[in-house]
Design a protein around this motif. Structure first.
Motif, mmCIF file in Angstrom:
data_model
loop_
_atom_site.group_PDB
_atom_site.id
_atom_site.type_symbol
_atom_site.label_atom_id
_atom_site.label_comp_id
_atom_site.label_asym_id
_atom_site.label_seq_id
_atom_site.Cartn_x
_atom_site.Cartn_y
_atom_site.Cartn_z
ATOM 1 N N LEU A 34 0.838 -1.203 0.000
ATOM 2 C CA LEU A 34 0.000 0.000 0.000
ATOM 3 C C LEU A 34 0.872 1.251 0.000
ATOM 4 O O LEU A 34 0.616 2.207 -0.733
ATOM 5 N N ALA A 35 1.923 1.237 0.821
ATOM 6 C CA ALA A 35 2.843 2.368 0.881
ATOM 7 C C ALA A 35 3.518 2.601 -0.467
ATOM 8 O O ALA A 35 3.621 3.741 -0.941
ATOM 9 N N ALA A 36 3.977 1.523 -1.092
ATOM 10 C CA ALA A 36 4.655 1.639 -2.383
ATOM 11 C C ALA A 36 3.728 2.216 -3.445
ATOM 12 O O ALA A 36 4.148 3.034 -4.280
ATOM 13 N N GLN A 37 2.475 1.828 -3.402
ATOM 14 C CA GLN A 37 1.495 2.326 -4.365
ATOM 15 C C GLN A 37 1.325 3.841 -4.254
ATOM 16 O O GLN A 37 1.331 4.562 -5.262
ATOM 17 N N TYR A 38 1.210 4.325 -3.032
ATOM 18 C CA TYR A 38 0.984 5.763 -2.847
ATOM 19 C C TYR A 38 2.259 6.573 -3.066
ATOM 20 O O TYR A 38 2.198 7.715 -3.535
ATOM 21 N N LEU A 39 3.403 6.014 -2.745
ATOM 22 C CA LEU A 39 4.661 6.707 -3.021
ATOM 23 C C LEU A 39 4.874 6.869 -4.524
ATOM 24 O O LEU A 39 5.329 7.904 -5.003
ATOM 25 N N LYS A 40 4.511 5.833 -5.268
ATOM 26 C CA LYS A 40 4.690 5.853 -6.718
ATOM 27 C C LYS A 40 3.850 6.950 -7.375
ATOM 28 O O LYS A 40 4.267 7.566 -8.355
ATOM 29 N N ASP A 41 2.672 7.202 -6.825
ATOM 30 C CA ASP A 41 1.736 8.137 -7.440
ATOM 31 C C ASP A 41 1.774 9.532 -6.823
ATOM 32 O O ASP A 41 0.915 10.363 -7.120
ATOM 33 N N SER A 42 2.759 9.816 -5.967
ATOM 34 C CA SER A 42 2.803 11.102 -5.260
ATOM 35 C C SER A 42 4.156 11.777 -5.452
ATOM 36 O O SER A 42 5.155 11.125 -5.756
ATOM 37 N N ASP A 43 4.171 13.083 -5.238
ATOM 38 C CA ASP A 43 5.393 13.862 -5.420
ATOM 39 C C ASP A 43 6.326 13.800 -4.219
ATOM 40 O O ASP A 43 7.521 14.076 -4.339
ATOM 41 N N SER A 44 5.786 13.490 -3.037
ATOM 42 C CA SER A 44 6.601 13.447 -1.828
ATOM 43 C C SER A 44 5.965 12.494 -0.830
ATOM 44 O O SER A 44 4.779 12.133 -0.959
ATOM 45 N N PRO A 45 6.729 12.059 0.173
ATOM 46 C CA PRO A 45 6.147 11.200 1.207
ATOM 47 C C PRO A 45 4.937 11.828 1.889
ATOM 48 O O PRO A 45 3.954 11.140 2.166
ATOM 49 N N LEU A 46 5.008 13.136 2.139
ATOM 50 C CA LEU A 46 3.890 13.801 2.807
ATOM 51 C C LEU A 46 2.641 13.787 1.926
ATOM 52 O O LEU A 46 1.526 13.544 2.407
ATOM 53 N N ASP A 47 2.817 14.022 0.645
ATOM 54 C CA ASP A 47 1.687 13.950 -0.290
ATOM 55 C C ASP A 47 1.114 12.531 -0.323
ATOM 56 O O ASP A 47 -0.108 12.335 -0.394
ATOM 57 N N ALA A 48 1.990 11.544 -0.314
ATOM 58 C CA ALA A 48 1.552 10.150 -0.338
ATOM 59 C C ALA A 48 0.696 9.830 0.881
ATOM 60 O O ALA A 48 -0.357 9.180 0.768
ATOM 61 N N VAL A 49 1.142 10.285 2.044
ATOM 62 C CA VAL A 49 0.402 10.019 3.275
ATOM 63 C C VAL A 49 -0.951 10.720 3.265
ATOM 64 O O VAL A 49 -1.979 10.128 3.631
ATOM 65 N N ASN A 50 -0.976 11.974 2.846
ATOM 66 C CA ASN A 50 -2.244 12.705 2.813
ATOM 67 C C ASN A 50 -3.243 12.038 1.867
ATOM 68 O O ASN A 50 -4.435 11.954 2.170
ATOM 69 N N SER A 51 -2.767 11.543 0.737
ATOM 70 C CA SER A 51 -3.637 10.833 -0.206
ATOM 71 C C SER A 51 -4.146 9.534 0.408
ATOM 72 O O SER A 51 -5.320 9.179 0.258
ATOM 73 N N LEU A 52 -3.268 8.835 1.099
ATOM 74 C CA LEU A 52 -3.646 7.583 1.745
ATOM 75 C C LEU A 52 -4.718 7.823 2.802
ATOM 76 O O LEU A 52 -5.701 7.078 2.884
ATOM 77 N N ILE A 53 -4.535 8.850 3.616
ATOM 78 C CA ILE A 53 -5.516 9.156 4.670
ATOM 79 C C ILE A 53 -6.870 9.494 4.054
ATOM 80 O O ILE A 53 -7.915 9.031 4.525
ATOM 81 N N ARG A 54 -6.870 10.298 2.984
ATOM 82 C CA ARG A 54 -8.134 10.651 2.327
ATOM 83 C C ARG A 54 -8.825 9.404 1.792
ATOM 84 O O ARG A 54 -10.042 9.236 1.951
ATOM 85 N N TRP A 55 -8.058 8.530 1.156
ATOM 86 C CA TRP A 55 -8.637 7.295 0.629
ATOM 87 C C TRP A 55 -9.181 6.422 1.747
ATOM 88 O O TRP A 55 -10.274 5.858 1.646
ATOM 89 N N GLN A 56 -8.421 6.325 2.844
ATOM 90 C CA GLN A 56 -8.839 5.455 3.937
ATOM 91 C C GLN A 56 -10.100 5.987 4.600
ATOM 92 O O GLN A 56 -10.969 5.216 5.009
ATOM 93 N N ASN A 57 -10.228 7.315 4.701
ATOM 94 C CA ASN A 57 -11.433 7.892 5.284
ATOM 95 C C ASN A 57 -12.653 7.580 4.434
ATOM 96 O O ASN A 57 -13.731 7.280 4.940
#
Length: 214
Positions: A34-57
């Motif tokens: 899951l982490a690798a998926q969001y890192l691949k599609d994001s510009d930075s780790p922080l962007d990846a995490v924010n996208s993950l949180i939005r998806w999880q919500n």
């Protein structure tokens, strides 16, 4: 068999959910994937995490999300199924965030912090009560080198908080109604708390990651 949640049962649920988050269940990948998926599609780790949180919500707010967890059939019978499911979903998010921040969730210290994130806004209080000094944000290097006894104390405090949280919301009483009632009634609670938990995990593992020397 009673659905009453005790400290030993919540610890059993945490261990089960953490194992499933790291190793995956049928129909859902591992936290590392899951982490690798969001890192691949994001510009930075922080962007990846924010996208993950939005998806999880969004996932947590979907009424049927608990029913879709195929691996739930393997959970210990003494643990209410929807409690274990919520813990699994949130721990998978937390450990994915830890991976994004460059940390190893298999490390017992990281695991203790992951459990602490489940307590949401109470996380800092739990670490403070365990004798760990916290500045403005929870920093993973605050627990480097702590004793196993302190880790145990943190985990016990988290367990107590979770018993209080689940009991207060009444989610325990819905334990046998997961496929429909549990998912619908618990949806708002799951989404709100998942957002809080995600934000705490982000601040723990990623927002201050540039200060965390290995």
């Amino acid at each position: 068999m009673t659905n009453e949640l005790t400290e030993s049962k919540i610890q059993q649920a945490l261990e089960w959910a953490y194992d499933k988050a790291l190793n995956g269940i049928p129909g859902a990948g591992t936290a590392e994937e899951l982490a690798a998926q969001y890192l691949k599609d994001s510009d930075s780790p922080l962007d990846a995490v924010n996208s993950l949180i939005r998806w999880q919500n969004t996932k947590a707010a979907t009424s049927g999300f608990l029913a879709g967890l195929g691996g739930i059939v393997t959970l210990p019978v003494t643990i209410p199924a929807n409690v274990a499911s919520v813990l699994y979903v949130q721990l998978r998010m937390i450990t994915a965030i830890a991976y994004i921040g460059g940390h190893d969730p298999k490390d017992d210290r990281v695991k203790a912090l992951a459990y602490t994130c489940l307590a949401g806004s109470a996380a800092k209080d739990i670490l403070k009560d365990a004798g760990i000094a916290i500045a403005q944000k929870i920093a993973i290097n605050s627990i480097k080198g702590i004793s196993r006894a302190t880790i145990t104390k943190i985990n016990q405090a988290v367990g107590f908080r979770l018993i209080t949280k689940f009991g207060t919301t009444g989610v325990i009483n819905l334990g046998k109604a997961v496929p429909l009632l549990g998912g619908i009634v618990g949806a708002t609670f799951d989404s709100v708390t998942t957002n809080i938990v995600g934000n705490v995990a982000r601040d723990t593992f990623v927002a201050s990651a540039d200060t965390l020397a290995a």
